[in-house]
Design an enzyme around this catalytic site. Structure first.
Site, mmCIF file in Angstrom:
data_model
loop_
_atom_site.group_PDB
_atom_site.id
_atom_site.type_symbol
_atom_site.label_atom_id
_atom_site.label_comp_id
_atom_site.label_asym_id
_atom_site.label_seq_id
_atom_site.Cartn_x
_atom_site.Cartn_y
_atom_site.Cartn_z
ATOM 1 N N SER A 1 -1.598 -1.475 2.345
ATOM 2 C CA SER A 1 -3.054 -1.402 2.256
ATOM 3 C C SER A 1 -3.595 -0.611 3.461
ATOM 4 C CB SER A 1 -3.641 -2.811 2.185
ATOM 5 O OG SER A 1 -4.986 -2.771 1.789
ATOM 6 N N HIS B 1 -2.549 -5.270 -6.338
ATOM 7 C CA HIS B 1 -2.501 -5.015 -4.892
ATOM 8 C C HIS B 1 -1.694 -6.072 -4.147
ATOM 9 C CE1 HIS B 1 -4.046 -2.782 -1.443
ATOM 10 N NE2 HIS B 1 -4.427 -3.905 -0.857
#
Length: 672
Positions: free
Chosen positions: A522, A634
């Site tokens: 991320s 994610h």
């Protein structure tokens, strides 16, 4: 003396026979969660989650244990079906929990949804209580034990003549839940005897969350953004109160910004909650009248990143959890009889650990705690004394040699104090040279520290050192430090990290400067991409769910145009700033062999970000490979399918083995 020497020799041999941690050890982990004290103060219920490799899924089971150690932990629910959210009825007669063990509603073809199940305290067969079409979550008993409150999703049925997705707001997807299906979360009350359910809140333009009963069982506090603009990027969620039978709402919080975590005082007169001026700001703890009115911050100078809170000690204190300087701690704020802070804040539990999921009742507090060498276990604290209740994974720990972490504090170029951490490889020999992997956390509002990190143990088990730190932008070091990353995501945070890397090399001659790797996910993936555009020091990079182009990311991720505070405006008014800090802008500088890992259903950092980075690397003839994981979002490396989670780690091992160890025959996970 001979006996002592013999014992020491045997102990050394036992340690030597232990092996390093592997990616596959994940399949054997027992993971504790959600501890709850029984009303009699004698027992604790908690969940233990394990992996079913045949079905490639996690299975949670409820266990109970005596808090005084008089009875060992025993399973409370059966095997085969997941059971979560154990909740004792206040009268001590029942336990409610959530499970989707029934195959939908009979004859309707409705898919599995979590429902409330009830189990007698004396044991026996559990009975299904609720029968809600879209299931239920976030359950809590009413204090009189007659009802349970929770959340269910309601909304218009799907179209009978089309399968298109149709939206009228800019926010129409979320990483954890996927595409919005026009169903909203609302509060429902379920009769504990009959299972009859009554929805007491509604609305198509907002979600209602986090319901909590008043002590007299007549009202429920919850959180909702009732501006009508929740799906247009507005974050002004408030605390509300509604009668347990439904009706008019009373607004409790009184300021702009997101409010959350409402908790009733034991006498029912006040509600404490967390509130922030902005989504990115650290929250303060507020107390307001349960009838509405002005709220008061109980300590306006509290510069902690508070994550959870509850009233304790019969209303004489508020306990809260906060990430502070690489640790997650529990604090106590003393309260006066009229619910004002005395200004006395103290740390309740000592030790370099991650303490969380705490729950206090009648002078006892149960909680989960882990550190760098152990996963979570359940603990109880009473009269200032701590006792460990569970010893999960003990058989596995006896076979493993785990690495320890050393703090390595240092100063940034401009004087900021930075927390660095160094992990030596197992079987460390100071006369040898070792590769080192630099890992960067996500966020940037995240925090590394003394938590359990499976991947770091696997790196160390493969003979690699690990360096990680909390550069500016991290939580746990105050508001000024956290926001110091604004307007330069790749600026001083980059030098914070590289200053730490240089110091680790200088202080540890055994680290091989010519065999350094870098990785992160991320924001950590963004920073990995940024680093390899700025320096050729690293011989290998693995970038996970990474940002490469802020311009395209901002219009395609779930939180559209969410970087305004970071770059001084949106992309339409400050385009140059977004492009300036996009790694793609500098991709022609990259020489580092790079592995790109991304997920098909990543809505936080869409897959196009990984694709752009990989294709640009290929265009500039950088040694690179891309791996895309189907069905994952994610959170692949946290909650992804177990096999994918392990495979993701093995891809990292393959890449670092190939370029840090120089292993030309390193096998890809797909080759095995």
């Amino acid at each position: 003396m001979r006996r002592l020497i013999l014992l020491l020799t045997l102990a050394s041999l036992a340690i030597a026979q232990r092996r390093g941690v592997t990616a596959e050890d994940y399949f054997a982990f027992e993971q504790a969660g959600d501890p709850q004290i029984a009303p009699d103060g004698k027992w604790v219920a908690y969940t233990v989650t394990t992996i079913d490799q045949k079905t490639n899924r996690r299975v949670s089971r409820i266990w109970i244990a005596a808090l005084d150690g008089s009875h060992p932990p025993v399973p409370y629910t059966g095997e085969g079906s997941s059971s979560t959210s154990p909740r004792w009825s206040p009268d001590g007669r029942f336990m409610a929990f959530l499970s989707s063990r029934a195959e939908g509603l009979p004859g309707t073809g409705v898919p599995q949804r979590a429902q409330i199940w009830i189990l007698s305290r004396n044991g026996g067969e559990a009975r299904r209580l609720s029968n809600l079409e879209n299931g239920i979550s976030s359950i809590e008993w009413s204090p009189d034990s007659n009802h349970l409150a929770g959340l269910t999703r309601t909304g218009p049925p799907p179209s009978k003549n089309s399968d298109v997705r149709h939206y009228t707001h800019s926010n129409y997807k979320f990483n954890d839940t996927g595409w919005f299906d026009e169903k909203r979360s609302h509060v429902v009350v379920v009769d504990a005897k009959t299972g009859t359910a009554k929805q007491i809140t509604d609305g198509d333009n907002w979600n209602d969350t986090d319901p909590h009963w008043s002590p007299d069982s007549t009202r429920i506090a919850f959180v909702s953004n009732r501006t009508g603009h929740e799906f247009d990027g507005d974050h002004n969620a408030d605390v509300w109160v509604v009668s347990a039978t439904g009706g008019a709402l009373a607004k409790i919080s009184d300021h702009e910004g997101p409010d959350r975590n409402p908790r009733w005082s034991p006498d029912g007169k006040r509600i404490a909650f967390l509130g922030s001026a902005d989504e990115e700001d650290a929250p303060l703890i507020y107390v307001a009248s349960a009838d509405g009115g002005k709220s008061v911050a109980i300590d306006p100078n509290l510069d902690f990143s508070v994550a959870e809170l509850e009233w304790a000690e019969h209303g004489n204190a508020i306990y809260f959890g906060a990430g502070v300087q690489g640790e997650t701690r529990v604090y106590r704020i003393a309260m006066t009889p009229d619910h004002l802070s005395t200004g006395s804040t103290s740390q309740l539990i000592s030790g370099a650990r991650n303490v969380h999921a705490f729950h206090e009742d009648s002078g006892k507090m149960v909680y989960l705690a882990n550190d760098f060498t152990r996963l979570d276990d359940v603990y109880v604290r009473e009269n200032g004394q701590e006792k460990q209740i569970t010893h999960l994974n003990s058989d596995l720990w006896s076979k493993l040699q785990v690495a320890k972490v050393e703090r390595m504090p240092y100063k940034a170029e401009d004087g900021f104090a930075i927390d660095g951490f160094l992990v030596k490889p197992i079987d460390f020999d100071p006369s040898k040279k070792y590769p080192m992997v630099v890992s960067i956390h996500g966020g940037p509002a995240g925090m590394y520290g003394v938590d359990w990190y499976h991947e770091f143990q696997v790196y160390a088990g493969h003979g690699w050192a690990v360096f990680f730190c909390n550069p500016r932008g991290s939580t746990g070091y105050g508001h000024k430090f956290q926001r110091a990353v604004a307007h330069e995501w790749g600026g001083k945070a980059y030098t914070d990290i590289m200053t730490g890397v240089d110091l680790a090399l200088k202080q540890n001659a055994w680290i091989d400067r010519d065999r350094l790797g870098v990785t992160g996910g991320s924001y950590g993936g963004f920073m990995t991409n940024w680093i390899v555009t700025q320096t050729n020091l690293f011989k290998a990079a693995v970038t996970l769910r990474s940002i490469s182009n802020f311009v395209s990311d901002d219009g395609t991720r779930d939180g559209a145009y969410g970087h305004e505070r970071d770059f001084g405006g949106d992309i339409f008014h400050n385009f140059d700033e977004y492009w300036k800090y996009s790694p793609l802008h500098y991709v022609q500088n990259v020489k580092t062999p790079t592995l790109v890992l991304h997920s098909d259903n990543d809505f936080r950092v869409p897959i196009e970000q990984g694709e752009q980075w990989f294709r640009a690397l290929q265009r500039y003839h950088v040694t690179s490979e891309a791996v895309f994981f189907p069905r994952e979002n994610h959170n692949l490396t946290r909650t992804g399918e177990p096999k994918h989670l392990v495979e993701s780690l093995n891809w990292q091992m393959y890449w670092f083995d190939r370029f840090l160890n120089g292993n030309e025959t390193a096998k890809r996970p797909t080759d095995e």
